[in-house]
Motif scaffolding. Structure first.
Motif, PDB file in Angstrom:
ATOM      1  N   MET A 185      23.240  41.170 -14.778  1.00  0.00           N
ATOM      2  CA  MET A 185      22.965  40.019 -15.765  1.00  0.00           C
ATOM      3  C   MET A 185      22.685  38.770 -15.182  1.00  0.00           C
ATOM      4  SD  MET A 185      25.687  38.831 -18.482  1.00  0.00           S
ATOM      5  CE  MET A 185      26.115  40.394 -19.440  1.00  0.00           C
ATOM      6  N   PRO A 186      23.323  38.134 -14.106  1.00  0.00           N
ATOM      7  CA  PRO A 186      23.031  37.065 -13.563  1.00  0.00           C
ATOM      8  C   PRO A 186      21.531  37.081 -13.002  1.00  0.00           C
ATOM      9  CG  PRO A 186      25.122  37.546 -12.827  1.00  0.00           C
ATOM     10  CD  PRO A 186      24.548  38.716 -13.522  1.00  0.00           C
ATOM     11  N   PHE A 187      21.054  38.166 -12.146  1.00  0.00           N
ATOM     12  CA  PHE A 187      20.052  38.344 -11.568  1.00  0.00           C
ATOM     13  C   PHE A 187      18.833  38.078 -12.702  1.00  0.00           C
ATOM     14  CE2 PHE A 187      16.155  41.032 -10.685  1.00  0.00           C
ATOM     15  CZ  PHE A 187      15.689  40.504  -9.584  1.00  0.00           C
ATOM     16  N   LEU A 188      18.920  38.860 -14.023  1.00  0.00           N
ATOM     17  CA  LEU A 188      17.973  38.929 -14.859  1.00  0.00           C
ATOM     18  C   LEU A 188      17.890  37.593 -15.607  1.00  0.00           C
ATOM     19  CD1 LEU A 188      18.570  42.789 -16.395  1.00  0.00           C
ATOM     20  CD2 LEU A 188      16.475  41.708 -14.990  1.00  0.00           C
ATOM     21  N   GLY A 189      19.078  36.951 -15.944  1.00  0.00           N
ATOM     22  CA  GLY A 189      19.098  35.526 -16.387  1.00  0.00           C
ATOM     23  C   GLY A 189      18.310  34.763 -15.623  1.00  0.00           C
ATOM     24  N   ARG A 190      18.682  34.553 -14.361  1.00  0.00           N
ATOM     25  CA  ARG A 190      17.971  33.659 -13.456  1.00  0.00           C
ATOM     26  C   ARG A 190      16.416  34.015 -13.502  1.00  0.00           C
ATOM     27  NH1 ARG A 190      22.559  33.913 -10.312  1.00  0.00           N
ATOM     28  NH2 ARG A 190      21.557  35.667  -8.948  1.00  0.00           N
ATOM     29  N   LEU A 191      15.995  35.438 -13.586  1.00  0.00           N
ATOM     30  CA  LEU A 191      14.551  35.631 -13.601  1.00  0.00           C
ATOM     31  C   LEU A 191      13.681  34.952 -15.031  1.00  0.00           C
ATOM     32  CD1 LEU A 191      13.093  37.432 -11.543  1.00  0.00           C
ATOM     33  CD2 LEU A 191      13.251  39.177 -13.174  1.00  0.00           C
ATOM     34  N   PHE A 192      14.495  35.260 -16.109  1.00  0.00           N
ATOM     35  CA  PHE A 192      13.763  34.899 -17.434  1.00  0.00           C
ATOM     36  C   PHE A 192      14.215  33.412 -17.828  1.00  0.00           C
ATOM     37  CE2 PHE A 192      13.678  39.441 -17.519  1.00  0.00           C
ATOM     38  CZ  PHE A 192      12.332  39.572 -17.452  1.00  0.00           C
ATOM     39  N   SER A 193      15.269  32.815 -17.444  1.00  0.00           N
ATOM     40  CA  SER A 193      15.785  31.498 -17.872  1.00  0.00           C
ATOM     41  C   SER A 193      15.659  30.415 -16.808  1.00  0.00           C
ATOM     42  CB  SER A 193      17.060  31.650 -18.262  1.00  0.00           C
ATOM     43  OG  SER A 193      17.771  30.218 -18.391  1.00  0.00           O
ATOM     44  N   LYS A 194      15.545  29.112 -17.133  1.00  0.00           N
ATOM     45  CA  LYS A 194      15.349  28.105 -16.196  1.00  0.00           C
ATOM     46  C   LYS A 194      16.688  27.651 -15.662  1.00  0.00           C
ATOM     47  CE  LYS A 194      15.104  24.294 -19.413  1.00  0.00           C
ATOM     48  NZ  LYS A 194      14.235  23.033 -19.901  1.00  0.00           N
ATOM     49  N   ASP A 195      17.809  28.146 -16.204  1.00  0.00           N
ATOM     50  CA  ASP A 195      18.999  27.578 -16.075  1.00  0.00           C
ATOM     51  C   ASP A 195      19.745  28.622 -15.287  1.00  0.00           C
ATOM     52  OD1 ASP A 195      21.901  27.112 -16.067  1.00  0.00           O
ATOM     53  OD2 ASP A 195      21.390  25.642 -17.814  1.00  0.00           O
ATOM     54  N   ARG A 196      19.955  28.627 -13.655  1.00  0.00           N
ATOM     55  CA  ARG A 196      20.580  29.359 -12.828  1.00  0.00           C
ATOM     56  C   ARG A 196      22.076  29.738 -13.058  1.00  0.00           C
ATOM     57  NH1 ARG A 196      17.515  30.650  -8.458  1.00  0.00           N
ATOM     58  NH2 ARG A 196      19.438  30.990  -7.276  1.00  0.00           N
ATOM     59  N   ALA A 197      22.856  28.729 -13.522  1.00  0.00           N
ATOM     60  CA  ALA A 197      24.003  28.839 -13.862  1.00  0.00           C
ATOM     61  C   ALA A 197      24.415  29.371 -15.035  1.00  0.00           C
ATOM     62  CB  ALA A 197      24.711  27.420 -13.700  1.00  0.00           C
ATOM     63  N   ALA A 198      23.781  29.360 -16.159  1.00  0.00           N
ATOM     64  CA  ALA A 198      24.166  30.008 -17.305  1.00  0.00           C
ATOM     65  C   ALA A 198      24.464  31.342 -17.200  1.00  0.00           C
ATOM     66  CB  ALA A 198      22.833  29.771 -18.452  1.00  0.00           C
ATOM     67  N   TYR A 199      23.681  32.228 -16.652  1.00  0.00           N
ATOM     68  CA  TYR A 199      24.118  33.715 -16.877  1.00  0.00           C
ATOM     69  C   TYR A 199      24.926  34.292 -15.715  1.00  0.00           C
ATOM     70  CZ  TYR A 199      21.073  33.981 -20.591  1.00  0.00           C
ATOM     71  OH  TYR A 199      20.328  33.876 -21.742  1.00  0.00           O
ATOM     72  N   SER A 200      25.550  33.095 -14.883  1.00  0.00           N
ATOM     73  CA  SER A 200      26.762  33.360 -14.265  1.00  0.00           C
ATOM     74  C   SER A 200      27.998  32.961 -14.896  1.00  0.00           C
ATOM     75  CB  SER A 200      26.713  32.667 -12.776  1.00  0.00           C
ATOM     76  OG  SER A 200      25.742  33.049 -12.237  1.00  0.00           O
ATOM     77  N   TYR A 201      28.078  31.928 -15.593  1.00  0.00           N
ATOM     78  CA  TYR A 201      29.002  31.445 -16.449  1.00  0.00           C
ATOM     79  C   TYR A 201      29.412  32.479 -17.590  1.00  0.00           C
ATOM     80  CZ  TYR A 201      30.954  29.356 -20.547  1.00  0.00           C
ATOM     81  OH  TYR A 201      31.510  29.165 -21.624  1.00  0.00           O
ATOM     82  N   LEU A 202      28.353  33.117 -17.982  1.00  0.00           N
ATOM     83  CA  LEU A 202      28.566  34.080 -19.126  1.00  0.00           C
ATOM     84  C   LEU A 202      29.543  35.034 -19.029  1.00  0.00           C
ATOM     85  CD1 LEU A 202      25.052  33.710 -21.054  1.00  0.00           C
ATOM     86  CD2 LEU A 202      27.057  32.579 -21.752  1.00  0.00           C
ATOM     87  N   PRO A 203      29.020  36.016 -17.995  1.00  0.00           N
ATOM     88  CA  PRO A 203      30.141  37.007 -17.407  1.00  0.00           C
ATOM     89  C   PRO A 203      31.491  36.415 -16.948  1.00  0.00           C
ATOM     90  CG  PRO A 203      28.249  36.966 -16.147  1.00  0.00           C
ATOM     91  CD  PRO A 203      27.833  36.031 -17.156  1.00  0.00           C
ATOM     92  N   GLU A 204      31.342  35.259 -16.470  1.00  0.00           N
ATOM     93  CA  GLU A 204      32.746  34.953 -15.926  1.00  0.00           C
ATOM     94  C   GLU A 204      33.703  34.419 -17.041  1.00  0.00           C
ATOM     95  OE1 GLU A 204      32.505  31.267 -13.278  1.00  0.00           O
ATOM     96  OE2 GLU A 204      31.218  32.522 -12.185  1.00  0.00           O
ATOM     97  N   SER A 205      32.910  34.009 -18.231  1.00  0.00           N
ATOM     98  CA  SER A 205      33.708  33.158 -19.319  1.00  0.00           C
ATOM     99  C   SER A 205      34.136  34.503 -20.146  1.00  0.00           C
ATOM    100  CB  SER A 205      32.969  32.387 -20.246  1.00  0.00           C
ATOM    101  OG  SER A 205      31.655  33.206 -20.773  1.00  0.00           O
ATOM    102  N   VAL A 206      33.540  35.619 -20.281  1.00  0.00           N
ATOM    103  CA  VAL A 206      33.901  36.885 -20.853  1.00  0.00           C
ATOM    104  C   VAL A 206      35.092  37.348 -20.073  1.00  0.00           C
ATOM    105  CG1 VAL A 206      33.374  39.434 -21.343  1.00  0.00           C
ATOM    106  CG2 VAL A 206      31.713  37.528 -21.707  1.00  0.00           C
ATOM    107  N   ALA A 207      35.087  37.396 -18.635  1.00  0.00           N
ATOM    108  CA  ALA A 207      36.240  38.218 -18.000  1.00  0.00           C
ATOM    109  C   ALA A 207      37.421  37.511 -18.189  1.00  0.00           C
ATOM    110  CB  ALA A 207      35.840  38.110 -16.236  1.00  0.00           C
ATOM    111  N   GLN A 208      37.508  35.850 -18.472  1.00  0.00           N
ATOM    112  CA  GLN A 208      38.777  35.310 -18.534  1.00  0.00           C
ATOM    113  C   GLN A 208      38.996  35.091 -19.972  1.00  0.00           C
ATOM    114  OE1 GLN A 208      40.420  34.223 -15.998  1.00  0.00           O
ATOM    115  NE2 GLN A 208      39.149  34.558 -14.482  1.00  0.00           N
TER     116      GLN A 208
END
Length: 244
Positions: A185-208
């Motif tokens: 998810m973070p890899f694909l998110g960074r590939l298609f989105s200009k925000d590198r942090a967003a798709y690392s935050y999203l799974p982290e926020s789900v886990a917590q």
């Protein structure tokens, strides 16, 4: 660490609320595509199921909190045909896209969106028959405060239907989901989105996020009764329902 302290930009001194607004402004143009792509389109099925749980209530005045680009609200209009839907979100970028969709679909008389904060909703007490939230509550800065305000704007007997990601608990889905959310998810998110942090935050926020019974307990503290939760697709997502 709880979900309230997880933020998109770890070195940023801004509040979680401000960071979430910035993040969604940054990813707004690719958000719909990535949502469907990263969930293999299953998020559309989850939305339909969640909205259908309100059919018996037949709400006429509906509020969609963290409305984003409006997909959950459009689903509600299709399935429930309420008189009026208001969508509220803290991201202007997301609301701009929602407004374009509303105009294209000719729904300006039925659906309007406003910039606003889920923890201080700009509406009077008992204004709505139902409140919906899709994939938004884990972004609240103060979860219980946001849910309490949602309860406040509901009329007695009204319902909140909340759709949120959760963490699968059983083998092998638990392990597969962990790999997917932390690497793919973070890899694909960074590939298609200009925000590198967003798709690392999203799974982290789900886990917590305090999912399942922990979340229904928070709903009860916020003033809801008859709380239920219904895990979807091996527990990747959960539908929560609370009655005022």
């Amino acid at each position: 660490m709880n979900s309230n302290t997880i933020t998109p930009y770890k070195d940023d001194k801004a509040s979680k609320k401000q960071q979430v607004a910035t993040m969604f402004n940054n990813i707004s143009k690719t958000y719909d595509f990535l949502n469907h792509f990263l969930s293999f389109g299953i998020d559309i099925i989850w939305r339909k199921r969640a909205i259908k749980s309100l059919k018996e209530l037949q709400p006429k005045q509906l509020l969609d909190v963290a409305t984003g680009t409006g997909d959950f609200a459009f689903e509600a209009i299709n399935i429930l045909n309420p008189d009026q839907v208001i969508g509220v979100d803290i991201s202007q970028g997301m609301l701009d896209i929602a407004r374009n969709k509303i105009a294209k679909r000719g729904l300006a008389q039925k659906f309007e969106v406003v910039l606003g904060d889920s923890e201080g909703l700009p509406f009077g007490n008992a204004s709505f028959d139902a409140v919906t939230v899709a994939f938004g509550v884990r972004n609240f800065e103060n979860l219980e405060k946001g849910l309490t305000d949602i309860c406040r704007v509901l009329r007695p007997g009204g319902q909140a239907v909340i759709l949120e990601f959760s963490t699968p608990k059983t083998f092998p889905m638990k392990q597969l989901y962990s790999i997917y959310s932390r690497t793919v998810m973070p890899f694909l998110g960074r590939l298609f989105s200009k925000d590198r942090a967003a798709y690392s935050y999203l799974p982290e926020s789900v886990a917590q996020f305090p999912d399942g019974e922990r979340f229904t307990a928070i709903l009860q503290r916020a003033g809801f009764t008859k709380t239920v939760y219904r895990p979807q697709t091996f527990g990747i997502c959960t539908i929560y329902i609370g009655t005022k």
